[in-house]
Design an enzyme around this catalytic site. Structure first.
Site: not given
Ligand code: ARG
Ligand code: ASP
Length: 717
Positions: A85, A221, A652
């Site tokens: 992402h 991810d 992230s």
């Protein structure tokens, strides 16, 4: 000066004792003093020096800041891992209907196939320095907040200049503890960062927005990039002559996985937390602003969802936008829910009561802090209508794509801030890129619908005094007929036409009158006017007041409870957070394990729902148990795991490291019950979610057949 003495003695208390393990985002240069022992007690086998060292290579040399996220270097050729992402926008930018890397994945099988990404960077930390004294030296108690800010700005400029003079480094100074402390960060920033690999979306975004912010999770991810440098191993703009960067250090990757109770730490760049907001600050966020933002984003999402179902091209165009809009929309719901569920506001109120009693128990304190909470409450109430107006302006006004797009041209016609010739050229140049990117992903029918829906909300919800002027035309001449208004605006505006805009931009004699007269630009101008007349002056003043109360409140709390080890709120600077792998019980009668497996992916499989489609190739690997070296001791592929590490947005892509400092996963999310953690962290309910390093390597090697990348890495078996 007296203030400074109090401040310094106050910070001398920090570190004396008391902490809650698992909570806190720590400054790497201070962990020796504050955290090392505790980390070792929790099982860590490293020293603080192994993590952060200015003179020797340390883990910090392998951590990179990339736009919006964190990444980590995992080979001696500058290979970096981050989330899918985080690479999403870039992957999408390289995607077309014919080469849909977003859907199908992308793998460079040799270096010459790696794809450059204009605007991307990878920033590596060189050093951190406490510059609090230097900053406070230029301040005095007689200064107003505005004078204070100005003096600080000037000093920061001087400090960053001195720190980088004669080097190719860059530097910045950030306030910590709401301006009670200041640190200087020196960095090396690489500008040629290329896309190396990404799994297909049904692995990298498996579960989509439905599973987002939730545990149990099965998202692969991750994506892979590489830093390139010039021949001297220094940062350089993209060039074919650049070569893979040779880092000072890269992370080793462990195939050993994690067990419940294992020590873990996350090293990265959390963006923003507000753990020390008074109750009134939390309340306006979770009870007033979140509901507005949620409502407005739901309007957009419903339209996106309906339209992208109809056309594959539109789905690619709106994939990244949808993910971004949906991410906030969902997080704010979880946040408000969590704050209510754990009565965070009530608890803060109770603490504030104690605080006021403590302040009033002493004459000096009474003078300094007696009215602090009451003042804060008043300022928060005063600012509320402005915050609401501002939120509508941003989410409803600029939530319309064409309005936001036109606003990027506003500097060319802004009478308040005329551009100098060179600045004008620069702006035009960068606008050419903006135009290119905008039209690649623009689908006008969606935007027209959004236009109508958002303006309707704006009109109905906001008092007239905070409505931009164009509503008088809409409500008057157009009698509130949104569709008619939209039809006319979209028909007349030049911002719907790439050709027209480019023609104007490329005309060296252009005076941009056409922009000025444009109906969408007129909307922008009226939003700007509203901001200038009704929002900015008051909001600015109140924000400054609030900033001062917040700074004082922070200092006072630390004084009141010197036994607590206070960590600074996240501010997009590098932090280390640590804790243990930990399962949890999200609600009555439910208990969650700490990890998920490939089996769970097949359990969730649903060929009819885009987010739950499972690739045939993955199923085949599963059926044949073709797991290579990546299975755990039970012969399973572990996909994701959770731990109690205090993380936030921006974390992230951060590495999650084991007690040896080896990479065991890539952090990418938090759990639903813990999304309130930016405002109120609860170690019992807050977890960070990581994709297991073995799943990442399994996908690269077994699924994508890009084993040459694994060979580049240092694997610990
Ligand atoms: N919630 C995660 C974060 O805040 C992941 C977001 C990306 N995934 C998505 N389905 N939108 O960034
Ligand atoms: N998903 C977030 C990010 O992109 C991480 C989080 O909010 O926990 O940084």
């Amino acid at each position: 000066m007296k203030k400074l003495v109090i401040l310094i003695s106050l910070f001398a208390f920090i570190g004396l004792s008391n902490l809650r393990a698992d909570e806190g985002m720590w400054i790497p240069s201070l962990i020796q003093e504050l955290n090392e022992k505790e980390m070792q007690d929790l099982g860590m086998m490293l020293t603080a020096e192994d993590i952060y060292s200015v003179n020797n290579s340390s883990l910090k040399d392998a951590i990179v800041k990339i736009p919006g996220c964190t990444g980590e270097i995992v080979s001696d050729q500058g290979l970096i891992l981050t989330n899918h992402h985080c690479g999403y926008g870039r992957i999408q930018a390289h995607s077309t209907l014919e080469n849909d890397y977003l859907t199908d994945g992308f793998w460079a099988m040799k270096k010459s196939e790696e794809l450059p990404n204009p605007g991307m960077y990878a920033r590596i930390l060189i050093s951190i320095e406490d510059v609090t004294d230097k900053i406070y030296n230029v301040l005095n108690d007689g200064m107003t907040e505005v004078e204070r800010d100005k003096a600080i700005k000037a000093k920061i400029k001087e400090l960053t200049k001195a720190a980088t003079e004669g080097t190719h480094y860059d530097a910045f100074v950030r306030p910590f503890y709401y301006g009670n402390k200041y640190y200087l960060f020196v960095n090396e920033t690489f500008k040629d960062v290329r896309l190396v690999g990404a799994p297909p979306s049904n692995i990298g975004k498996f579960g989509g927005d439905t599973d987002n912010w939730m545990w149990p999770r099965h998202t692969g991810d991750f994506s892979v990039f590489r830093i390139y440098a010039n021949k001297d191993n220094k940062p350089a703009e993209y060039s074919e002559d650049n070569v893979p960067y040779k880092p000072k250090n890269h992370l080793k990757i462990s195939l050993k996985g994690v067990d419940e109770g294992d020590f873990t730490m996350v090293f990265g760049y959390p963006g923003r937390t507000q753990e020390y907001l008074p109750s009134y600050g939390v309340e306006i966020n979770t009870e007033v602003l979140n509901p507005i933002k949620i409502k407005l984003r739901a309007e957009r999402l419903n339209i996106f969802k309906r339209e992208v179902e109809k056309d594959k091209k539109v789905r690619i165009q709106y994939a990244s936008k949808t993910a971004g809009v949906a991410n906030g929309w969902k997080k704010w719901q979880g946040e408000t829910r969590g704050i209510r569920r754990f009565d965070a506001i009530g608890k803060k109120r109770a603490f504030e009561k104690e605080f006021v009693a403590w302040a009033n128990a002493d004459e000096t304190r009474k003078e300094l802090y007696g009215d602090l909470i009451a003042n804060y409450e008043k300022a928060t109430n005063d600012i509320k209508p402005l915050q609401i107006a501002y939120t509508y302006m941003r989410e409803a006004g600029y939530g319309i794509e064409i309005v936001r797009f036109a606003s990027s041209f506003y500097p060319l016609i802004d009478a308040d801030k005329p551009l100098a010739a060179d600045k004008r050229q620069k702006t035009i140049k960068s606008l050419n890129g903006t135009v290119e990117r905008f039209f690649k992903n623009y689908y006008q029918p969606i935007d027209e619908e959004v236009f109508e829906a958002l303006l309707k909300r704006y009109n109905e919800d906001v008092p007239v005094e905070y409505l931009p002027a164009f509503f008088s035309e809409l409500n008057g001449k157009y009698k509130g007929d949104y569709q008619k208004y939209a039809d006319r605006i979209f028909k007349k505006s030049i911002f719907t036409s790439k050709e027209k805009i480019e023609k104007i931009l490329s005309n060296p004699k252009a005076n941009f009158k056409a922009f000025e007269k444009d109906p969408v630009m007129k909307m922008v101008a009226s939003l700007k006017q509203l901001e200038k007349d009704k929002i900015k002056p008051y909001r600015g003043k109140l924000t400054t007041d609030i900033q001062k109360y917040q700074r004082t409140f922070m200092k006072a709390q630390m004084e009141m409870q010197p036994e607590i080890r206070w960590y600074p709120d996240a501010n997009s600077t590098i932090r280390l957070t640590y804790g243990q792998v930990k399962a949890f019980e999200p609600m009555d009668a439910v208990s969650y394990k700490h990890y998920t497996t490939l089996e769970g992916i097949l359990e969730k499989e649903n060929p009819d729902i885009y987010d739950y489609v499972v690739e045939e190739k993955l199923k085949e690997l599963y059926r044949n148990k073709d797991f290579g070296q990546y299975a755990d001791k039970n012969g399973q592929i572990v996909v994701c795991f959770i731990a109690a590490n205090h993380t936030s947005g921006g974390n992230s892509g951060s590495p999650i490291l084991n007690k040896h400092g080896h990479l065991v996963g890539i952090n990418f999310d938090r759990n639903w019950e813990g999304t309130m953690s930016d405002l109120s962290y609860d170690p019992n309910y807050c977890r960070n979610i990581s994709v297991d390093a073995r799943y990442v390597l399994f996908i690269i090697d077994k699924f994508a057949g890009a084993g040459h990348l694994v060979e580049e890495m240092t694997i610990i078996k």
